[in-house]
Design a protein around this motif. Structure first.
Motif, PDB file in Angstrom:
ATOM      1  N   ALA A 754      31.021  38.395  39.955  1.00  0.00           N
ATOM      2  CA  ALA A 754      30.969  39.011  41.281  1.00  0.00           C
ATOM      3  C   ALA A 754      32.283  38.756  41.993  1.00  0.00           C
ATOM      4  N   LYS A 755      32.880  39.787  42.494  1.00  0.00           N
ATOM      5  CA  LYS A 755      34.134  39.645  43.227  1.00  0.00           C
ATOM      6  C   LYS A 755      33.800  39.306  44.675  1.00  0.00           C
ATOM      7  N   THR A 756      33.935  38.037  45.013  1.00  0.00           N
ATOM      8  CA  THR A 756      33.582  37.563  46.353  1.00  0.00           C
ATOM      9  C   THR A 756      34.831  37.504  47.233  1.00  0.00           C
ATOM     10  N   GLN A 757      34.673  36.971  48.441  1.00  0.00           N
ATOM     11  CA  GLN A 757      35.788  36.935  49.383  1.00  0.00           C
ATOM     12  C   GLN A 757      37.020  36.305  48.735  1.00  0.00           C
ATOM     13  N   ALA A 758      38.132  37.025  48.783  1.00  0.00           N
ATOM     14  CA  ALA A 758      39.365  36.564  48.153  1.00  0.00           C
ATOM     15  C   ALA A 758      39.940  35.369  48.904  1.00  0.00           C
ATOM     16  N   TYR A 759      40.765  34.597  48.209  1.00  0.00           N
ATOM     17  CA  TYR A 759      41.560  33.565  48.868  1.00  0.00           C
ATOM     18  C   TYR A 759      42.759  34.226  49.544  1.00  0.00           C
TER      19      TYR A 759
END
Length: 802
Positions: A754-759
């Motif tokens: 899952a592509k979650t909130q990026a850094y």
């Protein structure tokens, strides 16, 4: 891992049958739950078989020559309610000591009835309470023998996407849960715990100690307070009273040893230690952090005489979290180097230890018993961070050290007479909190230095009572309770009338297998000690001056449950919760209810008790307990969780997942093979986007080393819906006096990502230095680093019992 893999393969080549005898024993005592008097000649039977026995004149029984495996038992006696106990594990290495505390029946019976309730439940909590036994914890796919992960399959329970054990129940935050071990309150059950909340990545409690766990998502009994979302009540077994025995557990991340046995004729002990070797694995994998955890646990049970039992317990952990500053040495993968560099610049070094010690004396009288408890909880939490990880005084960004100490006294009296059950009691806690904080951080677009030392001593008090009874031929069950909590921390907390928390539970049997259930109640919880002990740079106790007070939550729950047979259950529950007086953090203008799902410390800042919120939803549960060879659970939750933002508008909280679906199933095969699977779907959790412009400022980034959240857009973004499937394969070998259990557990077997909130990070030159924004000399160039959640995680484990 390589050693475990080869050992697992060797074990699979062993013969699956043996010519020598392997049998086990179940033994114990049948007694009156309220006065501990023996119930002679009670019937104990193995369900769906002709095997059974009768207790002797002292209530003692023994079932010999049992083939190793799991059994369902039923105990019945004329004049008492029938009690079923499920999936009792039998091993040749030691006898399973199983006591049956029977409750006096209100309705006089002419004959023994063995039908009983399909799922045992209490009068105080006829709904929103589930009991999990140790066998269910052991075999849970992806659970890793960790109760915090196991309960995530139950309705109403959500989790975070990160590698953590946060318990999020019915839209409440992770700081709203309380834990009890044999009735003694334990402040924390996780390693690397988030101070001010309850989560962490690895559980501390040894499952080998556990007999069963009662999980309350609502309808809390009055004798357990300071919780708004859930209570976990762990009930430990006693040690082997015949001989010294034990087990060795070798897993993919740790090694543990348990020992138990008699101490004289009237007492037993059980003790365990465990140490991780994750730091070795992480260093080999070139990960930027190196966690090490250690824990120990013990229980000593002493039967002074027939009317007095004394129990001592202990639980403790030592955790270290270091940075692997050489993680990038020899690496060629640019993405991994970039990710490691960001994490190394962001994470502090953390050291933490904690323990709980407690003693419980239970004295039985004619129609009652009294419980006296004395205990101590102690947490020490330290964290440091230097810019670029160069340990020089002028580069210090964070130096934090805090301790939380609780010395507790509690008394309870439980009486049953003429069908009425009455519990009343009181408690007093002596609290000491210390905090030494040096922290350079961003506040309102400026770099500030927080520098204070705080010492705080105060007391907490509680008074509670609850009365319960069955009516109309046991078809109607009613329970009413009231509790108050108060503290001498401040005048605002000292008035017991302000924290009166009444509660009412009811259950009505519409038909022999169909029940209508209801609960309404008010519950109070103190803010975290980090909030109560916060001081400004002038040593003012800021939040005491802000008149911080108890958080209040009102619960309304109703539901229906249907038991098609002895082993299955279908239930539907609807809930509505309101929150009042939650701490509202003044710097970021956000409710504390949105925090707690990450590492570190929460609440160590100025706040006011002005935040309001609500959560509501619907839960569906279909459960099949193991009867012959198949078991399973399907649970679905629709939940909404909202708190008011700084403009007074209801906004989704960080725990507003909307949809949670769990499917767990398993089957036992011949020759002691067992296979299980778990599918979990978690709806899109909200998150707050970054304030890129603020984060890019050089003065801000040089101190924060991470993206700063834009609290004006609180939870306006959502992560994607995530799902994963875990599988587990177990194989057991039973020998004459010992046994082996080997397992293969694969989490996220189809490798869902899952592509979650990026850094949010700065762009860096070839030397690793931040690059200046060509359009703004006061800012750095910014970029995002993808943050994917989810990876296939196989593990092999081996447990030897002797």
């Amino acid at each position: 891992m390589r050693f475990l893999k080869y050992l697992f393969i060797i074990l699979l080549t062993l013969p699956t049958t043996y010519t020598w005898s392997q049998t086990g024993v179940i033994k114990g005592r049948v007694y009156n739950k309220i006065n501990n008097e023996a119930i002679p000649f009670a019937n104990i039977a193995i369900v769906n078989s002709t095997s059974g026995t009768t207790a002797d004149i002292d209530g003692n029984y023994r079932l010999d020559n049992l083939a190793p495996g799991n059994y369902n038992l039923v105990c019945s006696s004329l004049g008492f309610e029938t009690l079923f106990l499920y999936e009792i594990r039998v091993s040749p290495s030691k006898p399973n000591v199983l006591n049956f505390p029977l409750q006096k029946a209100i309705k006089e019976l002419d004959e023994i009835t063995v039908s009983g309730p399909a799922f045992n439940k209490t009068e105080e909590s006829p709904l929103s309470m589930r009991t999990i036994n140790t066998t269910e914890i052991f075999r849970s796919p992806g659970g890793n023998r960790d109760i915090s992960k196991v309960i995530q399959v139950l309705p109403g329970v959500a989790s975070t996407l990160s590698f953590r054990n946060d318990i999020i129940v019915r839209g409440g935050s992770p700081n709203e849960n309380r834990f009890y071990l044999d009735g003694i309150e334990v402040a924390n059950i996780n390693h690397f715990a988030t101070q001010g909340a309850s989560g962490g990545p690895v559980g501390m409690i040894n499952v080998n100690f556990i007999r069963e766990v009662d999980f309350y998502a609502g309808a809390f009994p009055a004798n357990k307070g300071n919780a708004l979302s859930s209570i976990l009540d762990f009930k430990q077994r006693n040690g082997n009273d015949e001989k010294l025995s034990g087990s060795v557990m070798l897993g993919s991340s740790d090694l543990g040893l348990s020992l138990e046995g008699p101490v004289g004729k009237k007492s037993t002990f059980i003790f365990s230690i465990r140490r991780s070797y994750l730091q070795i694995l992480f260093k080999a994998l070139k990960l930027p952090f190196l966690p090490t955890y250690n824990d120990a646990q013990f229980k000593h049970n002493i039967k002074l005489d027939k009317k007095n039992i004394l129990t001592f317990i202990g639980l403790g952990a030592i955790d270290d979290f270091k940075l692997n500053t050489s993680a990038n040495d020899g690496l060629k993968d640019a993405d991994q180097i970039e990710r490691n560099t960001y994490i190394l610049g962001n994470l502090p070094v953390n050291s933490q230890w904690n323990y709980t010690l407690g003693a419980k004396w239970v004295h039985y009288s004619k129609n009652s018993y009294q419980t006296y408890i004395v205990s101590r909880n102690h947490l020490n939490n330290e964290a440091t961070k230097y810019k670029d990880n160069i340990e020089e005084d002028d580069l210090l960004l964070l130096n934090y050290k805090s301790q939380e100490i609780e010395n507790k006294l509690r008394f309870e009296n439980t009486k049953r007479i003429n069908g009425w059950k009455w519990n009343l009691g009181s408690s007093i806690d002596f609290v000491r909190y210390t905090n030494s904080t040096f922290n350079k951080k961003e506040e309102n677009g400026q770099v500030v230095t927080i520098d204070f030392n705080s010492e705080l001593d105060f007391r907490k008090f509680s008074l509670f009572t609850q009365i319960s009874r069955k009516f109309i031929d046991d078809r109607l069950s009613l329970s009413m309770g009231i509790r108050t909590d108060f503290s001498d921390y401040s005048r605002e907390l000292f008035n017991p009338i302000e924290q009166l928390s009444p509660r009412l539970s009811a259950s009505y049997a519409l038909a022999p297998k169909l029940n209508l259930n209801f609960n309404v109640g008010s519950y109070f919880q103190l803010p975290p000690y980090t909030v109560m002990g916060y001081r400004d740079n002038n040593s003012n106790l800021v939040n005491k001056d802000n008149k911080i007070t108890y958080i209040k939550s009102n619960h309304l729950v109703s539901g229906i449950d249907y038991n098609p047979n002895q082993y299955s259950k279908i239930s539907v529950e609807a809930f509505y919760k309101t929150y009042k007086n939650y701490p509202f953090l003044l710097t970021d203008s956000v409710s504390l209810a949105n925090l707690g799902g990450d590492f570190g410390v929460i609440g160590n800042e100025a706040a006011k008790s002005i935040s309001k919120g609500r959560s509501y939803g619907l839960e569906v549960l279909l459960q099949q307990k193991l009867s012959t060879s198949i078991y399973g659970i399907i649970s679905y939750t629709w939940v909404r969780s909202e708190f008011k933002d700084k403009n007074g508008i209801y906004t989704p909280s960080s725990w507003d997942n909307k949809h949670i679906l769990n499917i767990t199933a398993g089957k036992k095969f011949n020759k002691n093979w067992e296979f299980g699977m778990k599918f979990r779907l978690l709806g899109p959790a909200p998150y707050t986007p970054y304030n890129v412009e603020l984060s890019a400022q050089k003065v801000i980034w040089d101190v924060a080393q991470a993206g700063q959240l834009d609290w004006n857009r609180l939870n306006q973004k959502r992560n994607p819906t995530v799902h994963a499937t875990d599988i587990r394969l177990d194989k057991k070998w039973y020998f004459k006096k010992w046994s082996i259990n080997a397992y293969l557990d694969i989490q996220n077997v189809y490798n869902f990502k899952a592509k979650t909130q990026a850094y949010l990070d700065v762009e860096r030159d070839a030397m690793g230095n931040p690059m200046e924004d060509p359009n703004n000399s006061l800012a750095y160039k910014m970029k995002e680093i993808d943050n994917e959640s989810g990876t296939i995680l196989p593990s092999i484990g081996l447990m030897v019992e002797f």
